[in-house]
Write an enzyme that holds these catalytic residues in place. Structure first.
Site, PDB file in Angstrom:
ATOM      1  N   CYS A 174       0.849  -1.187   0.000  1.00  0.00           N
ATOM      2  CA  CYS A 174       0.000   0.000   0.000  1.00  0.00           C
ATOM      3  C   CYS A 174       0.889   1.242   0.000  1.00  0.00           C
ATOM      4  CB  CYS A 174      -0.893  -0.010   1.235  1.00  0.00           C
ATOM      5  SG  CYS A 174      -1.792   1.525   1.522  1.00  0.00           S
ATOM      6  N   GLU A 175       0.648   2.152  -0.917  1.00  0.00           N
ATOM      7  CA  GLU A 175       1.514   3.323  -1.011  1.00  0.00           C
ATOM      8  C   GLU A 175       1.271   4.326   0.114  1.00  0.00           C
ATOM      9  OE1 GLU A 175      -0.878   6.310  -4.049  1.00  0.00           O
ATOM     10  OE2 GLU A 175       0.548   4.894  -4.900  1.00  0.00           O
ATOM     11  N   HIS A 193       0.850   3.543   3.519  1.00  0.00           N
ATOM     12  CA  HIS A 193       1.559   3.170   4.741  1.00  0.00           C
ATOM     13  C   HIS A 193       2.738   2.240   4.484  1.00  0.00           C
ATOM     14  CE1 HIS A 193      -2.608   4.143   6.060  1.00  0.00           C
ATOM     15  NE2 HIS A 193      -1.981   4.749   7.045  1.00  0.00           N
TER      16      HIS A 193
END
Length: 232
Positions: free
Chosen positions: A122-123, A125
């Protein structure tokens, strides 16, 4: 499959998928284009490794860790190599992997490859999300080697991603490469940003879909794909 449940958030750091969402898009309005992709060269990774290692060392120190203790001596280097591996999709473009794997074939029935394992970061987190990808397409005188569909998933998932964009990129890449009558992609994934932190909901899954061509235009074709992709 018709629900849209993306949660509203007030902080950019809290952006993440919150349940089930569906993306059905038209190729004419698609904002995803692969024609101008550039491939990150492996030589660049080697040259950037010391800077990444130093950055991880700095992170550990700011967490209050002793980077000179035995268990952490090589951790920054390992972490630097790991993040490069987890984002290795930047190395490749679709043209790299489809070379000589598109064949002329007079087949006009649906082709489905389902349950393709997918792992991504996920960009928002930089924690993992993972799940299954189901791909369907209806050829227009051309077919692709089946393993190449899994390779396309790998290229785009091994990047910093959001699931909605990942779904769309896979579908558009197949559509542009094969010019088929239609492409359908469904992804079902678990997001660690919802499991390990934040709302901490262990059993939540996010489902996204992109339908192009005949899958977008013909409800019966779309339903056939969704039914077959759910079969065990």
């Amino acid at each position: 499959m018709n629900s849209h449940c993306n949660g509203k958030v007030s902080d950019a750091m809290e952006l993440c998928n919150n349940g089930f969402s569906e993306l059905i898009i038209d190729t004419k309005n698609s904002g995803v284009h692969r024609k101008h992709e550039t491939s990150r060269k492996e030589a660049e990774d080697v040259s950037r490794l010391p800077a990444l290692e130093a950055a991880y060392t700095n992170i550990l120190r700011h967490l209050g860790e002793d980077t000179d203790r035995e268990g952490l001596l090589r951790t920054p280097l390992r972490a630097a190599k790991a993040i490069q591996f987890l984002t290795k999709g930047y190395h490749e473009t679709i043209d790299d992997i489809l070379n000589n794997a598109i064949f002329d074939e007079d087949h006009d029935e649906m082709v489905i490859v389902k349950d393709i394992d997918m792992f991504s970061l996920c960009e928002h987190h930089m924690v993992p999300f993972f799940g299954k990808v189901h791909i369907g397409y209806i050829p227009n005188k051309k077919v692709v080697g089946l393993s190449k569909l899994a390779r396309i998933v790998e290229i785009y998932s091994r990047r910093l991603q959001v699931q909605e964009r990942l779904t769309k990129q896979i579908a558009v890449a197949i559509s542009e490469a094969l010019q088929p009558k239609g492409v359908a992609v469904v992804i079902e994934a678990a997001h660690m940003c919802m499991v390990m932190r934040g709302v901490q909901k262990m059993n939540s899954r996010t489902v996204t879909s992109t339908m192009l061509g005949v899958y977008l235009e013909d409800p019966k074709t779309r339903e056939e794909f969704l039914t077959l992709s759910r079969c065990t």
